[in-house]
Every structure is written in structure tokens, then in C-alpha cells.
Design a protein around this motif. Sequence first.
Motif, PDB file in Angstrom:
ATOM      1  N   LEU A 123      39.038  49.206 -42.607  1.00  0.00           N
ATOM      2  CA  LEU A 123      38.577  50.331 -43.419  1.00  0.00           C
ATOM      3  C   LEU A 123      39.332  51.574 -42.971  1.00  0.00           C
ATOM      4  CD1 LEU A 123      36.718  51.603 -45.505  1.00  0.00           C
ATOM      5  CD2 LEU A 123      34.929  51.735 -43.761  1.00  0.00           C
ATOM      6  N   ASN A 124      40.206  52.052 -43.844  1.00  0.00           N
ATOM      7  CA  ASN A 124      40.962  53.260 -43.534  1.00  0.00           C
ATOM      8  C   ASN A 124      40.114  54.506 -43.757  1.00  0.00           C
ATOM      9  OD1 ASN A 124      43.246  51.816 -42.919  1.00  0.00           O
ATOM     10  ND2 ASN A 124      44.250  52.152 -44.891  1.00  0.00           N
ATOM     11  N   VAL A 125      40.149  55.402 -42.788  1.00  0.00           N
ATOM     12  CA  VAL A 125      39.506  56.707 -42.924  1.00  0.00           C
ATOM     13  C   VAL A 125      40.605  57.734 -42.645  1.00  0.00           C
ATOM     14  CG1 VAL A 125      37.576  58.165 -42.223  1.00  0.00           C
ATOM     15  CG2 VAL A 125      37.363  55.685 -42.071  1.00  0.00           C
ATOM     16  N   PRO A 137      35.643  63.586 -36.834  1.00  0.00           N
ATOM     17  CA  PRO A 137      34.993  62.497 -36.085  1.00  0.00           C
ATOM     18  C   PRO A 137      33.789  61.918 -36.813  1.00  0.00           C
ATOM     19  CG  PRO A 137      35.545  64.297 -34.616  1.00  0.00           C
ATOM     20  CD  PRO A 137      35.843  64.788 -36.002  1.00  0.00           C
ATOM     21  N   GLU A 138      33.023  62.744 -37.500  1.00  0.00           N
ATOM     22  CA  GLU A 138      31.843  62.258 -38.214  1.00  0.00           C
ATOM     23  C   GLU A 138      32.214  61.290 -39.336  1.00  0.00           C
ATOM     24  OE1 GLU A 138      32.530  65.425 -37.577  1.00  0.00           O
ATOM     25  OE2 GLU A 138      31.070  65.809 -35.989  1.00  0.00           O
ATOM     26  N   ASP A 139      33.398  61.464 -39.933  1.00  0.00           N
ATOM     27  CA  ASP A 139      33.858  60.551 -40.978  1.00  0.00           C
ATOM     28  C   ASP A 139      34.129  59.162 -40.395  1.00  0.00           C
ATOM     29  OD1 ASP A 139      33.855  62.735 -42.789  1.00  0.00           O
ATOM     30  OD2 ASP A 139      35.865  63.302 -42.115  1.00  0.00           O
ATOM     31  N   ASN A 199      40.375  52.416 -39.289  1.00  0.00           N
ATOM     32  CA  ASN A 199      41.677  53.063 -39.077  1.00  0.00           C
ATOM     33  C   ASN A 199      41.608  54.542 -39.441  1.00  0.00           C
ATOM     34  OD1 ASN A 199      43.130  50.927 -38.130  1.00  0.00           O
ATOM     35  ND2 ASN A 199      44.250  50.517 -40.007  1.00  0.00           N
ATOM     36  N   PRO A 200      41.430  55.415 -38.465  1.00  0.00           N
ATOM     37  CA  PRO A 200      41.467  56.848 -38.781  1.00  0.00           C
ATOM     38  C   PRO A 200      42.899  57.379 -38.720  1.00  0.00           C
ATOM     39  CG  PRO A 200      40.719  56.498 -36.527  1.00  0.00           C
ATOM     40  CD  PRO A 200      41.058  55.141 -37.090  1.00  0.00           C
TER      41      PRO A 200
END
Length: 700
Positions: A688-690, A665-667, A619-620
Motif C-alpha cells: 500500500l503506497n502512501v 506520519p499520521e497518513d 510504502n511511504p
Amino acid sequence: MLKSVKDQLLENRWDEAEAAGKSESELLLYRSNLLGSDKRVTNYGGGNTSAKIMERDPLTGEMVEVLWVKGSGGDIGSMKLDGFATLYMDRLRALKKLYRGVEHEDEMVGYLPHCTFNLNPRAASIDTPLHAFVPHRHVDHVHADAIIAIAASADSRALTQEIFGGRVGWLPWKRPGFELGLWLEKFCQDNPDAVGVVLESHGLFTWGDTARACYDTTIEVINTATAWLAERAEGVAPFGGAVHESLPAEERRRIAARLMPAIRGLIGREEYKVGHFDDSQAVLDFVNSRAMPDLAPLGTSCPDHFLRTKIRPLVVGFDPARGNLEDVLGGLSQAVDAYRADYAAYYQRCKRPDSPPMRDPNAVVYLVPGVGMITFARDKATARISAEFYVNAINVMRGASLVSSYRGLPEQEAFDIEYWLLEEAKLQRMPRPRSLAGRVALITGGAGGIGAAVADRYLSEGACVMLADISAEALEATQARLVQRHGGDMVRSVVMDVTDEAAVARAIAETAVEFGGLDILVSNAGIASSAPVEETSLELWNRNMAILSTGYFLVSREAFRLMRAQGMGGSVVFVASKNGLAASPNASAYCTAKASEIHLARCLALEGAEAGIRVNVVNPDAVLRGSRIWEGEWLEQRAATYGTDKQGLEEMYRQRSLLKRSVLPEDVAEACYFFAADLSAKSTGNILNVDAGNVQAFPR
């Protein structure tokens, strides 16, 4: 049928203008690259070239004779100057005094580092003595199809004499090494007017006093053999004619897409394998032919061919006239088991007291009548190269069968090469595989910022990647960037609309044909919309649901079907959004569709667990950089919703996060890597939240 004689001849591509001003070592490289650029001359990594050059000794300052020769593991078509080993010729000649006979010739390789000139770190290959002891300044050793067709014939010696007279000699089969180097030296001494020699079941050595003369001789000798064979092939059907007809190209790929994941699942349980499909005309002529069932079990002749393609291929019992694909799939496990048992018996018959343990007993090459050839290896490049080697072997068998009878390497000789202790030592020196080596990933929305970043991360860990996106132009640009970074073998692309059921099925099948199967699905295709609920049209609502919910269902369903056919498990990663857990104003269609994604992932985690298919969600939040959904109206609408401008939106998102950091985006790619890799082998159904921290989106 074979092409005309003129079409088959090699072009002499030496350009005096380009060669002018080059040093002796640079001319050697120029010659090598020319020869290696044509697979009819030698295969990738095969053959070697050398020159004996006067160099200034860095210790004494005196001029000394130095052998420049292709180093171990190099490829003459693509190598640079640092690909050559350099050795003192006087020290190489002195090794003859240490040689204790053919029973001990392998120990001579240990002396080669003592002959190194100028501390060159490039390791010398087993073929070094072959070049050192030929008493000519420039030497080429190649595995040209036309020459090996003669070398692998039952009448090899007589045919060599018939074609070349005394200009090119012949030596019986001998494994490369110190002894063969001495044989070549003696041949040259006994035949001072010869320009080359054919090595039985192996290849060609030619020589000259200059780089140009050596190159010219190599091309001329190969063309002489090519023309001689072509004249005898005129009007003759290859391999005794066809007993099967090739299916149409689209149907061939459809069948390959079914066979390859099934084979991969059977042979890839110990180590992931990547596949390659070849339905070129040379392959179809062979797999459809009357002679194929008798020739295929004989295996290949040239050691380079054999090392890449195993003792023999597995012939898949498909009948294109009957279309018995389901029967073949049902019996595939038995066929693979029979091949393994046959390989184990071969190992037991031929092993020596000091032989290394038996290696992977699975076939590399799979021949399918009416369809083509499938190869599997640890990575895509090796699978492709193995196919190229077997095409060379097919050309050899075709030529040899025209003028004599084809002979493969004797079984014990083949084993002694495959399990050569020097070859084993080379294998042991290979670097450990990267964490995603041999795995295949499909990434939807692959041309966007997040999709491209995920692809880059996976490729850096050794995975093969199929990029899928609705934008052909963006796909082309993204693929080009990734190919530049990671090479052309590992990246493919397919235009796909995730809402089109047929297009999704085609993309999954294309992934199977290009790489052999599928291990990782990253469902990332996106759209974004912003409108108060009373201004949200049914069309807008349905468009969000079609792409973000139905699209994720369609892609997952096809991936599940393929992963189950493989029987190797897999990993499905949904790139959802913080908005799937935390509501946002003026985005009901988007938030609802993202919530649907997350719940679909939970359902799929339940269904996939028994098959080893893990399903997880990343989840970004607010990934603005490089993302196409943050272009145009969506950016303007979100900026208006939060009362800021375009420039201030990213800062606003950063400041509202708990960690006060921007999400890139890399994260997101790092989180997608975690769920694809064995690091998360015991995780499914997770989120997994980002998002740099958002309390409303805490999953629990």
C-alpha cells in the motif's frame, strides 16, 4: 516472612491543613481518596464511602438530607466529586415500605433512580442501602486484607470478639443488597456504642459523626487487626513453609515469556486476552508453599476478589527443581481443557432458571511454582487489577491460616454473585470493545515520527504497544507522551538494536512477559543514506543492509516464532519506502535495502499464510515531519541531489507527487492500522503506497 508489626501498620495521612476549608462533600472525597490510595485498605474499584449532607433542594429551596455515596463502577482512590451518586434520604427510607422481602430484594435497585437528588446522572450502586440505613453521618466500607483475613476464617465471629471486644461487631455472610442494609441498621440500633462491624467473608463497615472521625476509626480498626495478626505471625513460616525454591528473577521472566503466549493462544481464540506477570514476594511465598495446593482450589472469599479472579485459579504443574518446562507446555492444552470442563460443571451445578448463559470458562489466574502468577483479561488494566486482587486474596489466606482455617465463599454463593442478574445488566451496558482491543503490537523505530504515530493510532483503538528503538532517550520521551494520552498500562518500551540477534530475542520475550504475547509487528526501524555509487563505502552499504534488510529479517523471525507458539495468527507490517519500487539517484544502498525488505515481506507472506500470519507492506515517501532519518546529513544530501535547500525540499516532494500533497506520519499510521485491523483480514502479500501518487512506484 512477614514484615515487622510497625512496618505493616497503616499511616494516618489525614492533614488538617489540607482538609481546612473543604465542604462536606469535598471532605468525603478527600477521605475516600486517602483510603483508596493504599491497596491494603481496599482494592481498585472496591469498597465505598458515604456522607449524609444537608443540601438545598433545587425545587423547594428547603434544606434536605442527601446521601452522597460512591456511584456504580467507581474507584474511591481515583474518583472525583462527579463519581458520587446523590440521593434524597427521605425517599431512600420510604423504600422500606415497598420492600417485599429477601426473595425480591433485587427489584429495589430499580427504585434507586427515583431517589436521585438534583438530576445527578451517576448511577447508584447495589451498596447504596448499606450506607443509607446506617444511622451515622459518615460511613466507610473497605476490604482491608487484615480484616478479611478475620472475616474469612472459620472462627470469624469469635476472632472478631477477641480482637475488638464489643467495639466492632460481626454479621454473618449476606450478599450485598437491601436486606443487608436492614441488617446493618438493626445492628447499629442494637449496638449504639459500636464503631463498626465485620461482615463475614466480605469486609468492614465503620462510621463516625465527622469525616475525620470516620477516617480515623477506619485506620485504627484496620491497624488493630493488622497488629494482632502480625504478632501471631512472628517466627511462623507463611503457608506452612516452602516446598519449592524461587528461581532467579531473570529465569522467572524467561519461563513466563514461554508460558504466557502458550496460555494466551489456548484461551484467546474467542476473544483476545492481555496478560500480566507478578513475581512479587507475596506471590512467591504462596506459589512455593506447602499449603498452596489445598488453599488455591478454595477460591477467594470477598465478593470483590471473586468477581475479578473467577471461582479458582489454575495451578500450572511446573517444578522449578526439575525444570520441566517442555513437559508443562506439552500438557498445557489438557490442563486448560480440564479447567474449562470443571468450570462448565460448576455452572451446571449452580445455575438457576433465570441465570445468564455461561460466560468465558477460562481461568483468569495461573499460579506457577518457583515463578509467580500470570493473569489474563480483556485488557492490560483489568489483568493487572485482577493480579492485585489475587495478591489481596493471598494476604487474606495467609492471615486466616495463621489464626484459624481459611474459608472461601460457598460455591452456590459464589455462583450467585458471578451470575447475579444485576451484575449481568452492568456487563451488558459496557461499551463495545474497540477494534484492536486485547491485541499486542511491537513497533520498531517506535520513537521516531512514523513509529510514534502508529503507536498512537493503535493505542486509540485499544491495542497494547511495546515501543522498540535504539535511542533510550527518544524512547523515554515518546513513551511519556503516549502514557499521558492513553495511560500507563497500555504502553511499554524496550531499547533494541534490530541488528543484534540477542537484543531482538530479548525484546520479543519482554513483549510476551509484559502483555502475554504478540499479534502485530510493525517493522519500522530506519536509516537513510545518500551517495553516488562510486562514493558508497562498503561500510555504508553494509549498514543499510544490516538495518533495513537483516534487521527486518531478525525481528520477523522472532515474531513468527512467537505467533506460531500462540497459534492465533497475526499481522506483520513492513514500513518500507517508495524507493523500494522506484529507483532514486545517489541512493543505491538505501534503495536496494528497501527493495530487499519488500521481497522479504512477499516471502514471509507465503510462509505465514498457513498459520494465519499476514504480511503486508506500507510504502511511504518523503515523510519529513517528525522523522529522525531526515535529520543531519541525509536531509542535506537529498536537498543537494535535487538542487534545493532544506526549506524547499518538502515543497519539492509535494509538487512532484500526483496529488500535490505532503505525506505525514499520521497518513502512514492509518495504512499501518488498516493492515493490523480486521478490515484487511483477507489481505496478505500486498503493498500500500502512501506517497501522494508516484507513477514510478505503482506496484503493478
